[in-house]
Design an enzyme around this catalytic site. Structure first.
Site, short mmCIF file in Angstrom:
data_model
loop_
_atom_site.label_atom_id
_atom_site.label_comp_id
_atom_site.label_asym_id
_atom_site.label_seq_id
_atom_site.Cartn_x
_atom_site.Cartn_y
_atom_site.Cartn_z
N ARG A 1 47.70 42.95 34.89
CA ARG A 1 48.89 42.13 35.08
C ARG A 1 49.99 42.61 34.12
NH1 ARG A 1 46.15 36.28 34.31
NH2 ARG A 1 45.53 37.39 32.42
N ARG B 1 51.88 38.29 33.86
CA ARG B 1 51.39 37.27 32.92
C ARG B 1 52.46 37.06 31.86
NH1 ARG B 1 49.84 33.77 29.90
NH2 ARG B 1 47.70 33.22 29.40
N GLU C 1 45.15 25.20 33.06
CA GLU C 1 44.80 25.80 34.36
C GLU C 1 45.10 24.84 35.51
OE1 GLU C 1 43.64 28.83 35.11
OE2 GLU C 1 43.76 29.48 33.04
#
Length: 341
Positions: free
Chosen positions: A209, A161, A169
């Protein structure tokens, strides 16, 4: 009152019969269990609605019986009822999200330059453990969207990330400029050598992440994507090295109307519904130029249409009177029947 109570009883009986019939119909249809996009199946995963990628979120004991990707795909096709997605399922459309097979067989998509790689997360110990405040050479394995990608660091794949930025998105749901942000990221990350720099209070987020700044050549990716107006906001969970550079890039993007900050030309609903004024002079000219025969025929049509309105209204009132008389007759009939009984 007696007639009214009888009518109420009949109405209630009809209601109960309808309800009973509805219940029978409901239970007469077979119920099929289907893994809805977003709801996990018996393997602990589900298909992503946007692109039919199977996400193995929480592998169950059944999923762990698969010793390789081929066996897992076969299980997915057997267990999951989403026929649309299972029909085209292959290794490239399965995201293990950090899970590895016990037999050490891995997804073919995670094999880079002849080296076997394993996707890792915060809960897995590795022989090459990463540390905060360090830089690592990396290779792009998979581009996800504008702020997420998979990178290979020394033979291990990390779902990463990008620190500090949040782009629209384009995976589970598609937001305005989501696809543009994703396309920019994928093209930019392929343009030069990649270096990941860890920073902040932790190496991984709550979704396991890796958190990192992304350097492409000598350019800071987060700064470049912010400059072109594809960053909607920041997430600030600590102190980061390059916050000021990103904030300055955001100010420039807004000032120069870049990307999502460009003025959107939209016509309001009120403007769409504005009617053009009628030119009465032109209308009079058109009427005056009509032949006399057409004017006369038009007048006759108006008169005849006016004459036809009266019988329609009379017919409607007549129907209403007939209905009232019918109701009175029914009431009289039921009362008379009651008295006889």
């Amino acid at each position: 009152m007696n007639v009214q109570s009888e009518v109420v009883k009949v109405y209630k009986v009809k209601q109960n019969l309808i309800l009973f019939a509805a219940i029978i119909l409901l239970f007469s249809f077979p119920v099929k269990s289907e893994a809805h996009p977003g709801g996990k199946d018996e393997l602990g995963g589900h298909f992503r609605k946007a692109d039919c990628v199977y996400l193995l979120h929480d592998p169950t004991e059944l999923a762990k019986k698969a010793s390789n990707m081929t066996e897992l795909i076969q299980l997915i096709k057997t267990i999951n009822s989403n026929s649309t997605c299972t029909s085209g399922l292959n290794e490239g459309k399965v995201d293990l999200e950090g899970y590895s097979f016990s037999s050490q067989n891995t997804n073919a998509g995670q094999i880079e330059a002849g080296k076997q790689t394993t996707t890792v997360n915060a809960t897995q110990s590795t022989s090459n453990e990463l540390k905060l405040g360090e830089k690592y050479s990396a290779e792009l394995v998979k581009c996800v969207d504008g702020d997420t990608a998979h990178f290979n660091i020394n033979g291990q794949v990390y779902k990463t990330r990008f620190l500090y930025i949040d782009t629209p998105e384009s995976t589970n749901k598609v937001e305005p400029f989501g696809k543009e942000a994703s396309a920019f990221a994928c093209n930019f990350l392929k343009s030069d050598k990649i270096t990941l720099e860890t920073d902040g209070p932790s190496l991984f987020d709550k979704y396991d992440r890796l958190l990192a700044w992304i350097w492409v050549g000598d350019q800071l990716f987060q700064e470049e994507i912010t400059k072109v107006g594809f960053v909607k906001k920041f997430y600030d969970y600590g102190d980061y090295l390059y916050e000021d550079r990103i904030i300055s890039a955001m100010a420039d993007a807004k000032k120069l109307s870049k990307g999502m900050y460009a003025p959107q030309e939209e016509v309001s609903a009120d403007e769409k519904n504005i009617k053009q004024p009628i030119n009465t002079e032109d209308l009079e000219k058109e009427v005056n130029t009509l032949p006399i025969e057409e004017k006369v025929s038009d007048n006759k049509k108006d008169e005849s249409s006016g004459q036809n309105e009266a019988p329609e209204s009379k017919s409607s009132s007549g129907n209403a009177i007939i209905g009232i008389l019918a109701i009175i007759s029914l009431i009289y009939f039921f009362r008379k029947k009651k008295k006889r009984s």
